[in-house]
Write a protein that holds these residues in place. Sequence first.
Motif, mmCIF file in Angstrom:
data_model
loop_
_atom_site.group_PDB
_atom_site.id
_atom_site.type_symbol
_atom_site.label_atom_id
_atom_site.label_comp_id
_atom_site.label_asym_id
_atom_site.label_seq_id
_atom_site.Cartn_x
_atom_site.Cartn_y
_atom_site.Cartn_z
ATOM 1 N N PRO A 193 -18.637 -8.409 -44.971
ATOM 2 C CA PRO A 193 -18.129 -9.063 -46.175
ATOM 3 C C PRO A 193 -17.945 -8.092 -47.351
ATOM 4 O O PRO A 193 -17.646 -8.511 -48.450
ATOM 5 C CB PRO A 193 -19.221 -10.073 -46.491
ATOM 6 C CG PRO A 193 -20.472 -9.374 -46.076
ATOM 7 C CD PRO A 193 -20.086 -8.581 -44.837
ATOM 8 N N PHE A 194 -18.133 -6.793 -47.068
ATOM 9 C CA PHE A 194 -18.037 -5.793 -48.144
ATOM 10 C C PHE A 194 -16.667 -5.124 -48.097
ATOM 11 O O PHE A 194 -16.546 -3.917 -47.903
ATOM 12 C CB PHE A 194 -19.156 -4.767 -47.999
ATOM 13 C CG PHE A 194 -20.516 -5.386 -47.923
ATOM 14 C CD1 PHE A 194 -21.077 -6.007 -49.032
ATOM 15 C CD2 PHE A 194 -21.225 -5.383 -46.734
ATOM 16 C CE1 PHE A 194 -22.331 -6.587 -48.961
ATOM 17 C CE2 PHE A 194 -22.481 -5.963 -46.660
ATOM 18 C CZ PHE A 194 -23.040 -6.574 -47.775
ATOM 19 N N ASP A 195 -15.622 -5.930 -48.289
ATOM 20 C CA ASP A 195 -14.268 -5.405 -48.266
ATOM 21 C C ASP A 195 -13.570 -5.716 -49.585
ATOM 22 O O ASP A 195 -14.031 -6.534 -50.377
ATOM 23 C CB ASP A 195 -13.480 -5.969 -47.079
ATOM 24 C CG ASP A 195 -13.526 -7.489 -47.021
ATOM 25 O OD1 ASP A 195 -14.397 -8.082 -47.685
ATOM 26 O OD2 ASP A 195 -12.697 -8.089 -46.319
ATOM 27 N N LEU A 196 -12.467 -5.016 -49.799
ATOM 28 C CA LEU A 196 -11.717 -5.147 -51.039
ATOM 29 C C LEU A 196 -10.245 -5.282 -50.706
ATOM 30 O O LEU A 196 -9.697 -4.500 -49.927
ATOM 31 C CB LEU A 196 -11.936 -3.914 -51.935
ATOM 32 C CG LEU A 196 -11.189 -3.895 -53.267
ATOM 33 C CD1 LEU A 196 -11.799 -4.907 -54.224
ATOM 34 C CD2 LEU A 196 -11.213 -2.495 -53.884
ATOM 35 N N ARG A 197 -9.619 -6.265 -51.304
ATOM 36 C CA ARG A 197 -8.179 -6.483 -51.145
ATOM 37 C C ARG A 197 -7.501 -6.065 -52.441
ATOM 38 O O ARG A 197 -7.931 -6.453 -53.532
ATOM 39 C CB ARG A 197 -7.886 -7.954 -50.862
ATOM 40 C CG ARG A 197 -6.402 -8.309 -50.787
ATOM 41 C CD ARG A 197 -6.252 -9.820 -50.743
ATOM 42 N NE ARG A 197 -4.868 -10.246 -50.625
ATOM 43 C CZ ARG A 197 -4.019 -10.383 -51.625
ATOM 44 N NH1 ARG A 197 -4.422 -10.114 -52.875
ATOM 45 N NH2 ARG A 197 -2.783 -10.799 -51.426
ATOM 46 N N LEU A 198 -6.412 -5.298 -52.326
ATOM 47 C CA LEU A 198 -5.685 -4.863 -53.520
ATOM 48 C C LEU A 198 -4.260 -4.497 -53.136
ATOM 49 O O LEU A 198 -3.945 -4.323 -51.947
ATOM 50 C CB LEU A 198 -6.372 -3.677 -54.185
ATOM 51 C CG LEU A 198 -6.283 -2.297 -53.507
ATOM 52 C CD1 LEU A 198 -6.682 -1.218 -54.513
ATOM 53 C CD2 LEU A 198 -7.151 -2.195 -52.271
ATOM 54 N N GLU A 199 -3.407 -4.411 -54.130
ATOM 55 C CA GLU A 199 -2.031 -4.000 -53.911
ATOM 56 C C GLU A 199 -1.883 -2.516 -54.243
ATOM 57 O O GLU A 199 -2.467 -2.028 -55.213
ATOM 58 C CB GLU A 199 -1.081 -4.829 -54.769
ATOM 59 C CG GLU A 199 -1.047 -6.304 -54.381
ATOM 60 C CD GLU A 199 -0.064 -7.099 -55.218
ATOM 61 O OE1 GLU A 199 0.592 -6.490 -56.102
ATOM 62 O OE2 GLU A 199 0.056 -8.314 -55.003
ATOM 63 N N VAL A 200 -1.087 -1.825 -53.426
ATOM 64 C CA VAL A 200 -0.823 -0.401 -53.615
ATOM 65 C C VAL A 200 0.689 -0.185 -53.511
ATOM 66 O O VAL A 200 1.409 -1.046 -52.983
ATOM 67 C CB VAL A 200 -1.563 0.452 -52.571
ATOM 68 C CG1 VAL A 200 -3.061 0.184 -52.605
ATOM 69 C CG2 VAL A 200 -1.003 0.201 -51.175
ATOM 70 N N PRO A 201 1.210 0.945 -53.994
ATOM 71 C CA PRO A 201 2.649 1.204 -53.861
ATOM 72 C C PRO A 201 3.093 1.146 -52.400
ATOM 73 O O PRO A 201 2.455 1.730 -51.514
ATOM 74 C CB PRO A 201 2.800 2.614 -54.451
ATOM 75 C CG PRO A 201 1.692 2.704 -55.450
ATOM 76 C CD PRO A 201 0.547 1.981 -54.823
ATOM 77 N N GLY A 202 4.195 0.440 -52.164
ATOM 78 C CA GLY A 202 4.597 0.121 -50.802
ATOM 79 C C GLY A 202 4.843 1.306 -49.897
ATOM 80 O O GLY A 202 4.575 1.243 -48.695
ATOM 81 N N GLU A 203 5.377 2.415 -50.415
ATOM 82 C CA GLU A 203 5.731 3.548 -49.579
ATOM 83 C C GLU A 203 4.679 4.645 -49.565
ATOM 84 O O GLU A 203 4.858 5.656 -48.867
ATOM 85 C CB GLU A 203 7.070 4.132 -50.038
ATOM 86 C CG GLU A 203 8.249 3.173 -49.884
ATOM 87 C CD GLU A 203 9.569 3.825 -50.278
ATOM 88 O OE1 GLU A 203 9.532 4.979 -50.777
ATOM 89 O OE2 GLU A 203 10.622 3.196 -50.083
#
Length: 218
Positions: free
Chosen positions: A78-88
């Motif tokens: 359960p120690f995970d992180l979701r995030l957005e990063v530059p697509g390429e």
Amino acid sequence: MRVWAVGLVGLLVASAATGGYLIRSERDGDATSYDGPAPVVAVSPSYPVEPLDLLPDPDFPPLLASLPMRVEIVGSKPFDLRLEVPGEWIRTESSASEWKWHPPPGDVLNTYFLRVRLIGNQHGGVEGMVESRIEALADAQGVRDFHLESQDTDRFVANYVSEGHRRVTMETFVTQPGADVVFASIGLVGREVDRAGMTDLIRRISDSARVGPDYRNP
């Protein structure tokens, strides 16, 4: 006889003092009498300062704002992180708890990159972790001419010189759901020419960041 001797000694002392004053007066026309100790203006010590010679930045396109993004997940449940990063951008794993993303063709030195670290095992409060990170960066080996530009509760912006290049860093800290304990740090490092794009990107990334239980149970 004793009185005469004492008088002679006194006369010799007085003559010596007068003679010394006359000699000084002849050598130094500006000599004045001594009126006791008095404060003087302090002079700052002079330290040798190594010149700061900056190298030209690599000829690489500046970081642009409004880049297309994709979702990434780092860490293990359960120690995970979701995030957005530059697509390429290309992802690399520095360690079991640190990841980096670079623009293609990969790790182009002294341009810009994104770094994410999971640091929940340090159990640090957000303000204390921000202060510790600033101090560690300012004192890091190879870092020179460190300037803290701005600091908030959970983020800061600074610039410094490393390997002859002026670097700009923007770092923000993600807390665990319902607690003031830092779960992850997000850092974006680039050049002065990348500053506008960095400001836009770090905001978008930090706004998208969710710790595992937080994004699985919205």
